[in-house]
Enzyme design. Structure first.
Site, PDB file in Angstrom:
ATOM      1  N   SER A  99      28.181  24.510  17.764  1.00  0.00           N
ATOM      2  CA  SER A  99      29.285  23.846  18.475  1.00  0.00           C
ATOM      3  C   SER A  99      30.396  24.869  18.688  1.00  0.00           C
ATOM      4  CB  SER A  99      29.808  22.656  17.663  1.00  0.00           C
ATOM      5  OG  SER A  99      28.829  21.650  17.591  1.00  0.00           O
ATOM      6  N   LYS A 174      29.995  17.819  23.693  1.00  0.00           N
ATOM      7  CA  LYS A 174      30.116  17.856  22.231  1.00  0.00           C
ATOM      8  C   LYS A 174      31.583  17.785  21.804  1.00  0.00           C
ATOM      9  CE  LYS A 174      29.295  18.176  17.882  1.00  0.00           C
ATOM     10  NZ  LYS A 174      28.569  19.217  17.161  1.00  0.00           N
ATOM     11  N   LYS A 242      37.965  23.062  13.553  1.00  0.00           N
ATOM     12  CA  LYS A 242      37.588  23.979  14.631  1.00  0.00           C
ATOM     13  C   LYS A 242      37.272  23.217  15.911  1.00  0.00           C
ATOM     14  CE  LYS A 242      33.434  24.905  14.948  1.00  0.00           C
ATOM     15  NZ  LYS A 242      32.226  24.387  15.637  1.00  0.00           N
TER      16      LYS A 242
END
Length: 298
Positions: A99, A174, A242
């Protein structure tokens, strides 16, 4: 001899190890590389082959799959004389399941394409349990022909597998997924504290809530974490921090307002700053407890 493509797997962490093992169970020949010796031993015990370097892992592979924490790690394993781009054979298919930022995926596709390597970005949702059970949701960016070639492999890893658009599109979807999950976990955490402070039977309340419109995959997967205060990492706060950075930056770029997302991003950052970065993201409950003057911390 198997006619299935030979697979190199780089990154055998919480998600990568069970995913690689599911490919071995499906009959694929998997050669893996990661920095942790115990993870290489686990792969070998499952029937895979441990490599001593990225170059060794990828040199004979038809398909290279990567699963590492963030953009810097993807760039570290992809580029340079010891990286994937310089050592994978022309015609190989690189599937990055990390990701990362959409731009990192776009740049990787361009750089690898110059060496004749096809690329898909294919991040996943479903956490450790979804990886173990091979029921991940996989959102893919890239060319239709490459997606079609990869789909049998991805079907050994997940249940919902969708081509979302060109390179970077999988990462964009995502990012949206991580926004929804974080907001959902925060709402569940607030509900848990509210219910407990009100003297309600928490287990009963969560069961009935999960049977109605308030129900969600997040609540199904995380309600035991909430009830038992079990924050063993399936997906760490550090990684969700993140991801919230990725979605807020991407939203700013396209001019999309994320008012609730911005608040939850701050709450995730706060939890991380308080030393809880290595806990599961269901530990957002700890932040709500602190704000509410109640804590179950030892």
């Amino acid at each position: 001899m198997s006619k299935l493509p030979k697979i190199a797997w780089v990154g055998l962490g919480i998600m990568g190890s069970p995913m690689a093992e599911n490919l071995i169970k499906a009959g694929y020949e998997v050669t893996g590389y990661t920095l942790e010796a115990d993870k290489l031993e686990r792969l070998a015990a499952a029937g895979g082959t441990a490599a001593g370097s990225i170059a060794e892992a990828v040199k004979d592979a038809d398909v290279v799959i990567t699963m590492v924490p963030a953009s810097p790690q993807v760039e570290a394993i992809a580029y340079g004389p010891d990286g994937i781009v310089d050592n994978a054979r022309s015609g190989a298919l690189l599937i990055d399941m990390s990701s990362i930022t959409p731009q990192t995926s776009i740049d990787l596709a361009k750089a690898a394409g110059a060496k004749g390597i096809r690329v898909l970005d294919a991040p996943v949702s479903g956490g450790e349990a979804g990886a173990i059970e091979a029921v991940l949701s996989i959102m893919v960016g890239g060319e239709q022909s490459d997606f079609d070639a990869a789909k049998p492999i991805l079907e050994a890893l997940g249940k919902t597998i969708v081509l979302c658009g060109p390179h970077g599109a999988g990462q964009t979807v995502k990012a949206a997924n991580q926004l929804i999950v974080a907001v959902n976990i925060q709402a569940c955490a607030e509900a848990v504290v509210f219910l407990e402070k009100s003297g309600v039977d928490l287990a009963a309340a969560l069961d009935v809530l999960n049977g109605g419109l308030a129900g969600s995959t997040v609540l199904t997967r995380k309600k035991d974490n909430f009830k038992n205060r079990d924050f063993k990492p399936g997906f760490r706060i550090d990684l969700h921090h993140k991801d919230m950075g990725i979605v807020t930056d991407a939203a700013r770029t396209v001019g999309a307002a994320l008012p609730v997302g911005a608040v939850v991003a701050s709450l995730v950052a706060s939890l991380r700053a308080q030393g809880d970065g290595n806990l599961d993201h269901s530990a957002l409950l700890r932040g709500v407890e602190r704000l509410s003057g109640t804590t179950t911390e030892s």
